[in-house]
Design a protein around this motif. Structure first.
Motif, PDB file in Angstrom:
ATOM      1  N   LEU A  29       0.867  -1.175   0.000  1.00 31.77           N
ATOM      2  CA  LEU A  29       0.000   0.000   0.000  1.00 31.77           C
ATOM      3  C   LEU A  29       0.904   1.224   0.000  1.00 31.77           C
ATOM      4  O   LEU A  29       1.791   1.346   0.854  1.00 31.77           O
ATOM      5  CB  LEU A  29      -0.917   0.033   1.233  1.00 31.77           C
ATOM      6  N   ASN A  30       0.685   2.114  -0.960  1.00 36.95           N
ATOM      7  CA  ASN A  30       1.503   3.308  -1.105  1.00 36.95           C
ATOM      8  C   ASN A  30       0.670   4.555  -0.789  1.00 36.95           C
ATOM      9  O   ASN A  30      -0.119   5.014  -1.616  1.00 36.95           O
ATOM     10  CB  ASN A  30       2.068   3.417  -2.528  1.00 36.95           C
ATOM     11  N   LYS A  31       0.816   5.049   0.441  1.00 36.86           N
ATOM     12  CA  LYS A  31       0.143   6.277   0.877  1.00 36.86           C
ATOM     13  C   LYS A  31      -1.358   6.243   0.568  1.00 36.86           C
ATOM     14  O   LYS A  31      -1.917   7.164  -0.032  1.00 36.86           O
ATOM     15  CB  LYS A  31       0.801   7.497   0.239  1.00 36.86           C
ATOM     16  N   VAL A  32      -2.015   5.169   0.999  1.00 37.57           N
ATOM     17  CA  VAL A  32      -3.436   4.971   0.713  1.00 37.57           C
ATOM     18  C   VAL A  32      -4.302   5.734   1.706  1.00 37.57           C
ATOM     19  O   VAL A  32      -4.156   5.592   2.925  1.00 37.57           O
ATOM     20  CB  VAL A  32      -3.793   3.472   0.737  1.00 37.57           C
ATOM     21  N   LEU A  85     -11.977  -4.319  -4.007  1.00 39.61           N
ATOM     22  CA  LEU A  85     -13.421  -4.088  -4.006  1.00 39.61           C
ATOM     23  C   LEU A  85     -13.762  -2.619  -3.759  1.00 39.61           C
ATOM     24  O   LEU A  85     -14.842  -2.162  -4.111  1.00 39.61           O
ATOM     25  CB  LEU A  85     -14.092  -4.960  -2.943  1.00 39.61           C
ATOM     26  N   VAL A  86     -12.841  -1.885  -3.147  1.00 40.40           N
ATOM     27  CA  VAL A  86     -13.020  -0.464  -2.866  1.00 40.40           C
ATOM     28  C   VAL A  86     -11.808   0.291  -3.408  1.00 40.40           C
ATOM     29  O   VAL A  86     -10.670  -0.113  -3.165  1.00 40.40           O
ATOM     30  CB  VAL A  86     -13.162  -0.205  -1.342  1.00 40.40           C
ATOM     31  N   GLN A  87     -12.070   1.364  -4.139  1.00 42.08           N
ATOM     32  CA  GLN A  87     -10.978   2.179  -4.658  1.00 42.08           C
ATOM     33  C   GLN A  87     -10.590   3.237  -3.638  1.00 42.08           C
ATOM     34  O   GLN A  87     -11.449   3.954  -3.125  1.00 42.08           O
ATOM     35  CB  GLN A  87     -11.394   2.852  -5.971  1.00 42.08           C
ATOM     36  N   PRO A  88      -9.297   3.363  -3.323  1.00 43.86           N
ATOM     37  CA  PRO A  88      -8.889   4.397  -2.372  1.00 43.86           C
ATOM     38  C   PRO A  88      -9.113   5.790  -2.944  1.00 43.86           C
ATOM     39  O   PRO A  88      -9.098   5.989  -4.162  1.00 43.86           O
ATOM     40  CB  PRO A  88      -7.404   4.107  -2.163  1.00 43.86           C
ATOM     41  N   THR A  89      -9.303   6.755  -2.049  1.00 41.36           N
ATOM     42  CA  THR A  89      -9.446   8.137  -2.478  1.00 41.36           C
ATOM     43  C   THR A  89      -8.158   8.642  -3.098  1.00 41.36           C
ATOM     44  O   THR A  89      -8.159   9.400  -4.080  1.00 41.36           O
ATOM     45  CB  THR A  89      -9.835   9.017  -1.276  1.00 41.36           C
ATOM     46  N   SER A  90      -7.034   8.232  -2.527  1.00 38.67           N
ATOM     47  CA  SER A  90      -5.726   8.547  -3.090  1.00 38.67           C
ATOM     48  C   SER A  90      -4.749   7.454  -2.717  1.00 38.67           C
ATOM     49  O   SER A  90      -5.013   6.652  -1.815  1.00 38.67           O
ATOM     50  CB  SER A  90      -5.223   9.906  -2.588  1.00 38.67           C
ATOM     51  N   GLY A  91      -3.617   7.418  -3.412  1.00 35.85           N
ATOM     52  CA  GLY A  91      -2.654   6.358  -3.183  1.00 35.85           C
ATOM     53  C   GLY A  91      -2.933   5.146  -4.055  1.00 35.85           C
ATOM     54  O   GLY A  91      -3.875   5.136  -4.857  1.00 35.85           O
ATOM     55  N   SER A  92      -2.134   4.117  -3.897  1.00 43.27           N
ATOM     56  CA  SER A  92      -2.262   2.939  -4.747  1.00 43.27           C
ATOM     57  C   SER A  92      -2.015   1.664  -3.961  1.00 43.27           C
ATOM     58  O   SER A  92      -1.292   1.653  -2.969  1.00 43.27           O
ATOM     59  CB  SER A  92      -1.287   3.020  -5.925  1.00 43.27           C
ATOM     60  N   VAL A  93      -2.639   0.588  -4.431  1.00 39.75           N
ATOM     61  CA  VAL A  93      -2.415  -0.755  -3.893  1.00 39.75           C
ATOM     62  C   VAL A  93      -1.732  -1.544  -5.003  1.00 39.75           C
ATOM     63  O   VAL A  93      -2.282  -1.681  -6.098  1.00 39.75           O
ATOM     64  CB  VAL A  93      -3.732  -1.422  -3.479  1.00 39.75           C
ATOM     65  N   MET A  94      -0.542  -2.060  -4.718  1.00 35.20           N
ATOM     66  CA  MET A  94       0.284  -2.654  -5.753  1.00 35.20           C
ATOM     67  C   MET A  94       0.543  -4.140  -5.506  1.00 35.20           C
ATOM     68  O   MET A  94       0.809  -4.553  -4.382  1.00 35.20           O
ATOM     69  CB  MET A  94       1.640  -1.941  -5.827  1.00 35.20           C
ATOM     70  N   ASN A  95       0.452  -4.928  -6.556  1.00 38.58           N
ATOM     71  CA  ASN A  95       0.949  -6.301  -6.566  1.00 38.58           C
ATOM     72  C   ASN A  95       2.136  -6.331  -7.515  1.00 38.58           C
ATOM     73  O   ASN A  95       1.974  -6.290  -8.728  1.00 38.58           O
ATOM     74  CB  ASN A  95      -0.140  -7.259  -7.011  1.00 38.58           C
TER      75      ASN A  95
END
Length: 246
Positions: A29-32, A85-95
């Motif tokens: 998780l990058n600054k989510v 299932l939910v998109q963050p308001t900002s930041g990114s979730v990375m695989n």
């Protein structure tokens, strides 16, 4: 021996110092940030952590008296953004190098992520083997060996000790149901395993059994898995290789 000590004994190996840092973490998780509803305080605020295959991680969730956010609210928010299932308001979730927001659901949850939620992790009227087969069929993937053979191998791998066919999993002991859920989660060759309070409601012996299965997945075999447990229990969280507080 305390529960934490017993879990420690099955989770040995794969300490943080053993991580071979590569260009990309297996899961991160990058600054989510996830905004609250109607201008309320953010449910998640600049959350950042990185996880690697071959290691177990715990996300320790706690109530926040200042904001009024409960551990359960944070848990549901994290499960939502971590599973796409939910998109963050900002930041990114990375695989690795992929932003999961850009992946098709069948690719994300049918191959990249193995998910064990608290509810609906199983088909209670199917037996253990057919529960795993159900997940394999839903993934729309091709497999090198017959699927029933793979299903039985995965159940053995996680330490499932009941009959694999003929008995609905809903009639099995709770700990065996959790093991079936874990086998289902890895049945599509997912490298990342995300578990939502996998030991909630279990006694100490059964908790150690579940963590023994997770330790085996994280620290041995090919591939090694990136195991991430969400929990509100400090005792459970302390047993992981690495702990992140949220």
């Amino acid at each position: 021996m305390t529960l934490a000590s017993r879990i420690d004994r099955v989770l040995v190996g794969g300490g943080a110092d053993d991580v071979l840092f590569k260009t990309y973490p297996t899961f991160a998780l990058n600054k989510v940030t996830l905004a609250g509803t109607k201008g309320r305080v953010n449910v998640l605020d600049n959350v950042e952590f990185a996880c690697y295959a071959g290691h177990s991680y715990a996300l320790l969730l706690s109530d926040d008296a200042d904001s009024g956010l409960t551990a359960d609210v944070k848990r549901r928010a994290l499960m939502g953004v971590m599973t796409g299932l939910v998109q963050p308001t900002s930041g990114s979730v990375m695989n690795k190098s992929a932003n999961i927001a850009e992946l098709e659901p069948v690719e994300l949850r049918g191959h990249r992520l193995g998910i064990v939620p608290q509810q609906h992790a199983l088909q209670p009227y199917l037996d253990a083997e057919h529960n795993v087969l159900y997940a394999m069929e839903a993934s729309n993937r091709n497999f090198l060996k017959p699927k029933p053979v793979i299903a039985r191998e995965l159940l053995a791998k996680v330490g499932f000790s009941e009959a694999t066919t003929g008995v609905a999993v809903g009639k099995l002991p709770e700990v065996q149901q959790r093991l079936v859920a874990i086998a289902r989660a890895i049945s599509t060759e997912a490298e990342v395993l995300i578990l939502d309070e996998p030991t909630r409601g279990l006694n100490d012996d059964d908790t150690v059994t579940v963590f023994a299965a997770l330790a085996k997945l994280a620290h041995s075999g090919d591939p090694k898995h990136c195991v991430i447990v969400l929990t509100a229990s400090r005792e459970i969280a302390d047993a992981a290789d690495t702990l992140f507080e949220v």
